[in-house]
Design an enzyme around this catalytic site. Structure first.
Site, PDB file in Angstrom:
ATOM      1  N   GLU A 125      -6.555  -3.172  12.434  1.00 43.65           N
ATOM      2  CA  GLU A 125      -6.330  -3.966  11.225  1.00 43.65           C
ATOM      3  C   GLU A 125      -7.469  -4.943  10.988  1.00 43.65           C
ATOM      4  O   GLU A 125      -7.847  -5.202   9.871  1.00 43.65           O
ATOM      5  CB  GLU A 125      -4.991  -4.713  11.303  1.00 43.65           C
ATOM      6  N   ALA A 130       1.397  -1.433  10.900  1.00 44.17           N
ATOM      7  CA  ALA A 130       0.679  -2.668  10.628  1.00 44.17           C
ATOM      8  C   ALA A 130       0.007  -2.501   9.279  1.00 44.17           C
ATOM      9  O   ALA A 130      -0.194  -1.388   8.816  1.00 44.17           O
ATOM     10  CB  ALA A 130      -0.366  -2.913  11.703  1.00 44.17           C
ATOM     11  N   GLU A 184       0.847  -1.190   0.000  1.00 41.38           N
ATOM     12  CA  GLU A 184       0.000   0.000   0.000  1.00 41.38           C
ATOM     13  C   GLU A 184       0.892   1.253   0.000  1.00 41.38           C
ATOM     14  O   GLU A 184       1.862   1.277   0.748  1.00 41.38           O
ATOM     15  CB  GLU A 184      -0.886   0.005   1.256  1.00 41.38           C
ATOM     16  N   GLU A 193      -9.575   4.754   6.544  1.00 42.63           N
ATOM     17  CA  GLU A 193      -8.790   4.865   7.774  1.00 42.63           C
ATOM     18  C   GLU A 193      -9.579   5.491   8.908  1.00 42.63           C
ATOM     19  O   GLU A 193      -9.452   5.114  10.052  1.00 42.63           O
ATOM     20  CB  GLU A 193      -7.538   5.713   7.507  1.00 42.63           C
ATOM     21  N   HIS A 229     -10.275  -3.557   9.234  1.00 41.00           N
ATOM     22  CA  HIS A 229     -10.192  -3.599   7.802  1.00 41.00           C
ATOM     23  C   HIS A 229     -10.627  -4.924   7.309  1.00 41.00           C
ATOM     24  O   HIS A 229     -10.928  -5.089   6.173  1.00 41.00           O
ATOM     25  CB  HIS A 229      -8.763  -3.507   7.364  1.00 41.00           C
TER      26      HIS A 229
END
Length: 914
Positions: free
Chosen positions: A323, A287, A147, A358, A326
């Site tokens: 995380e 992360a 990313e 985010e 996500h």
């Protein structure tokens, strides 16, 4: 790697449907390197309009073998001849020029062999190799971080978030390693290379549709722990010794419950059969929520017994939750780092809506963390760690808005700069505000329907607003003054945030953008207006939500009476992303209330009230005396996070030594000591008797150090004695561990209160082989706390000895000494005498830092001239100009500070005996 890559978009003629990818990093354990990698990718695409060229992303890759285009499918043997392959380095693109045409509506397969040009050891993005030590042996591992735009450095691909496809991945690797990817392995076989040596081939199951930046690869010699939660196998991989010692058990125990919490909250089931969390010893990002294979910095997944007193446990909960957030749909980049934008389930169309990913993940992060660690007081941590820091940053000229237009991002504007605190913190703050005025129930209901509709596809912020609008329209409890899109666009599409100004005699509330009034150029203020939800309370009881949707409005309900017991508080618990500027009348009443009954105002609101007045002072809205009035009550304040914020404003770290030189110090000392004693005594009691009892006090772990350091700096005898006593205990028995929470302060004042005996012990422990990086830093700092000049001088001389000098610690030492009240002259002389040697090693970087620190002590033209003489002798012309500007600015800052300190001193003079 290029910083953030090129933002140029692909032409859109071809739509990728499926990738067959083989990666072969040529890494064998025990070999020295350098290592490279090769691979083959076959991409099935659908043609959307006729074209004689196939354009895709490829960066730093060399073509190997002849590229080919098969098709149109399913005709057997059909192909389109490739004239040549052209690399476009500037656009990070590869163009297959064809001798025929690809036809709209038909499917083709692009076949490309490739080799990595670079070396795997060079970076921590793309595909990278890192070395580490495990059970005393040196080992290597390979991992990826793609990313936002590094997938194109690993394999040729259509590297944009909206171009999702399925993936079949194979990894060829040394037989002693294990290979991991997004999906479970379905086959492990062997093959021989051209020299007849053996390699293992691990083949993974076909993935769900996902963006290229989420593909992930890890090749390692790690162990794992595992448990199954609702049929999803969770494995945590780490260095063998870490697994054996149980360091990843805490992370394993919370991951499953956080997943289940998110699944239940959003009513979505996690689409993958397994989740691997890998603890990487050396990793640039904190992360990364790759789907099904999340990578973390080792420190953010491990909870060591020695971490009892760091804030590590809650941070792991927060990061894991971010995380995972996500994950559920790349579920929600939650827990500061476990839940990314319905992350992988729903991806933003293009990176300009990254905040959606985010910001929402950061919001869920906190919900998930509190679920796992109920002792965390979420609202306090959220305000302290998320909202307050971004309010401090989000008012500078040139700060961007949350949702940038695509054109702005395309050009030189690097994508990497979007991964900043505006995206994370402002995104989370605005999500928090949205959830507040909608109520959590409606917010979650809207998110659930949104996730269901956009699973495995792309969305932008308007899609989310539409779903929220549908939920709002279907009920009548929550009434909004405008459409969800109008309200939210006012927060995401404008820079900065508003400050509300109140007049409680007339009941008027007006809004303007919060800007620094002291800057000449900010007077032409933007006439931005926001649609602002105002939660408020009167005399301790909550009132119905009000909305301010124009620049100014009269609210008769907030007018106050003559009685000094009649007070108003706005933006309760910081539910809105703005600051409040009260009139003098109400501030007097609030100050009085704080002195008589501080708990009548909720803790987060006390924090915010004081933070707002100091920020308003700093930006020239109100006078410093007004802010100081609100500190009188502090003897009754028992919340550490509020004390921490007060101390950051009254005794900023970088000014401790400077303040000692001013007449304000004895007054501040008298004023603050009286107020700090109760909370100091409370915590000192634990340090003396039972420090373990603080294990679950999150703010003690983060902020106790600052409280103790200030108490010692103010010369509180008990604090100085405690430091000497604990330091002496350590000298008697080097195995003794000074309580972690206050170790830095104890070491500093242990040395300061002692003589060369204490100093020599610190030096000896510093050179001890098994001291960690953090131990060493604490000791480097402690040795600069000596109160005798000759010790500081000798310390700096030691800094030139080979061992220290070669490990780059010398510049750190110099700066530590320079920031101390007696050290700054000694360090300055040392720098000027040894400049040739120092500049060769540290160059401009050191000079710039030295200037900044020395600058704090510069008050007169004579002092400036002394620094100037030195520059003129040592710097090139262009650097001289920069240095002179820095000095001028510093002098201006110091004059301003002087004036401010005189005001503070006068106020203290009058109030110190209250």
């Amino acid at each position: 790697a290029a910083a953030g890559g090129s933002g140029r978009r692909l032409p859109g003629h071809l739509l990728p449907l499926h990738y067959d990818l083989e990666l072969w990093p040529r890494v064998r354990p025990g070999q020295a390197g350098p290592f490279s990698f090769s691979g083959q990718v076959n991409i099935t695409v659908r043609c959307r309009q006729d074209t004689d060229a196939a354009v895709l992303h490829s960066s730093g890759l060399r073509s190997s073998g002849a590229p080919a285009v098969r098709g149109p499918l399913p005709e057997p043997g059909a192909a389109v001849e490739v004239a040549r392959l052209r690399q476009e380095a500037a656009d990070e693109g590869a163009v297959l020029e064809l001798r025929g045409r690809l036809r709209a509506g038909r499917r083709y397969v692009l076949q490309l062999g490739f080799q990595g040009r670079g070396r795997l050891e060079e970076a921590l993005d793309g595909l990278f190799l890192t070395r580490y030590t495990d059970q005393g042996r040196s080992s290597m591992l390979i991992a990826s971080q793609l990313e936002p735009t590094y997938a194109r450095t690993v394999y040729p691909c259509f590297d944009e978030p909206a171009l999702k496809a399925t993936f079949n991945i194979r990894i060829v690797h040394d037989p002693s390693y294990v290979a991991l990817s997004n999906m479970p392995a379905i086959d492990v076989s062997e093959m021989k290379d051209e020299n007849g040596s053996l390699w293992t081939v691990t083949t993974f199951n076909t993935s769900l549709k996902m963006s290229t930046y989420l593909t992930a690869f890890v090749i390692c010699d790690f162990d794992y722990v595992t448990r199954t939660e609702r049929g999803n196998e969770i494995r945590i991989w780490a260095r063998k010794e870490a697994v054996k010692n149980g360091y990843v058990d805490y992370a394993l125990n919370i991951t499953g419950p956080i997943f289940s919490f998110l699944e239940d909250l959003l009513n979505i089931s996690y689409p993958l059969p397994k989740t691997d969390l890998v603890a990487l010893p050396d990793f640039g990002a904190g992360a990364m929520e790759n789907w099904g294979l999340m990578t973390f910095q080792e420190s953010s997944l491990m909870y060591l017994p020695s971490d009892k007193f760091t804030s590590r446990k809650p941070m792991i909960a927060i990061i894991v939750s971010h995380e995972l957030g996500h994950q559920a749909c790349d579920m929600l980049r939650c827990f500061f780092f476990l839940f990314k934008w319905f992350g992988n389930l729903v991806t933003m169309n293009w990176w300009n809506d990254l905040w959606l990913n985010e910001g929402l993940a950061s919001y869920f992060e906190y919900l998930g963390a509190t679920f796992v660690e109920p002792k965390l007081s979420l609202d306090k941590i959220f305000y302290d760690h998320v909202v307050q820091p971004v309010l401090r940053e989000d008012n500078e000229i040139g700060v961007r808005s949350l949702s940038e237009s695509e054109d702005k991002i395309k050009g030189s504007f690097s994508l990497m700069s979007l991964f900043d605190s505006i995206t994370y913190n402002k995104g989370a703050s605005i999500t928090w505000m949205l959830s507040g005025f909608l109520t959590e129930k409606l917010f979650i209901r809207a998110l659930t329907s949104y996730l269901k509709q956009f699973a495995f596809s792309n969305a932008n912020q308007d899609d989310l607003w539409t779903h929220i609008q549908m939920v709002v329209d279907a009920q009548d409890e929550v009434q909004l003054p405008a459409s969800v899109k109008q309200i939210m666009d006012s927060w995401t599409c404008q820079n900065g945030f508003p400050v509300l100004t109140l007049n409680l005699t007339t009941g008027t509330i007006s809004q303007e953008q919060f800007l620094n009034k002291k800057n000449e150029n900010s007077t032409d203020s933007y006439n931005n207006t926001w649609i602002i939800p105002i939660s408020w309370m009167r005399n301790g009881s909550s009132q119905p939500l009000m909305w301010l949707d124009k620049s100014s409005k009269v609210f008769p309900e907030i007018q106050v009476s003559e009685s000094e017991y009649d007070w108003i508080l706005l933006n309760v618990n910081l539910s809105g992303y703005y600051r409040v500027n009260y009139d003098q009348l109400n501030l007097k009443r609030l100050a009085r209330l704080l002195e008589n009954d501080p708990k009548a105002i909720p803790a987060v609101s006390r924090f915010q009230l004081i933070d707002d007045v100091f920020a308003l002072t700093q930006f020239g809205y109100i006078q410093i005396e007004t802010a100081l009035e609100l500190t009188k009550y502090l003897a009754r304040e028992d919340e550490l996070f509020i004390w921490n914020m007060v101390l950051l404003n009254l005794v900023p770290e970088n000014l401790e030594s400077t303040l000692k030189n001013y007449e304000v110090y004895p007054l501040l000392k008298k004023y603050l000591l009286k107020r700090v004693l109760p909370i100091y005594r409370y915590y000192a009691g634990f340090i003396h008797q039972n420090v373990d009892a603080l294990e679950n006090d999150y703010f003690a772990q983060v902020y106790l150090e600052k409280l103790f350091a200030t108490a010692c700096w103010l010369g509180l005898q008990d604090c100085l004695n405690l430091s000497s006593e604990l330091y002496a205990k350590w000298m008697d028995n080097p195995e003794y561990k000074i309580p972690f929470l206050i170790r830095r302060t104890v070491c500093c004042y242990g040395v300061a209160m002692g003589s060369d005996k204490e100093w020599n012990f610190a030096w000896e422990m510093y050179n001890h082989t098994d001291s960690t990086k953090e131990d060493k830093d604490i000791l480097l700092s402690a040795m600069s706390c000596a109160k005798e000049s000759w010790l500081l001088y000798r310390y700096l001389q030691y800094g030139l000895s080979d061992t220290l000098f070669s490990s780059n610690c010398t510049s750190v030492m110099i700066l530590y000494v320079m920031t101390k009240d007696i050290g700054h002259r000694i360090a300055w002389e040392f720098v000027t005498e040894n400049w040739p040697l120092l500049s060769e090693r540290y160059g401009k970087e050191l000079l710039h830092d030295v200037l900044k620190v020395m600058g704090r002590f510069v008050n007169t033209d004579v002092q400036i001239q002394e620094l100037q003489v030195f520059f003129n002798a040592t710097l090139e012309d262009d650097e001289r100009v920069a240095a002179t500007l820095l000095l001028e600015f510093t002098k201006f800052e110091n004059t301003e500070r002087r004036e401010l300190l005189i005001k503070v001193a006068n106020w203290l003079q009058k109030n110190v005996d209250d």
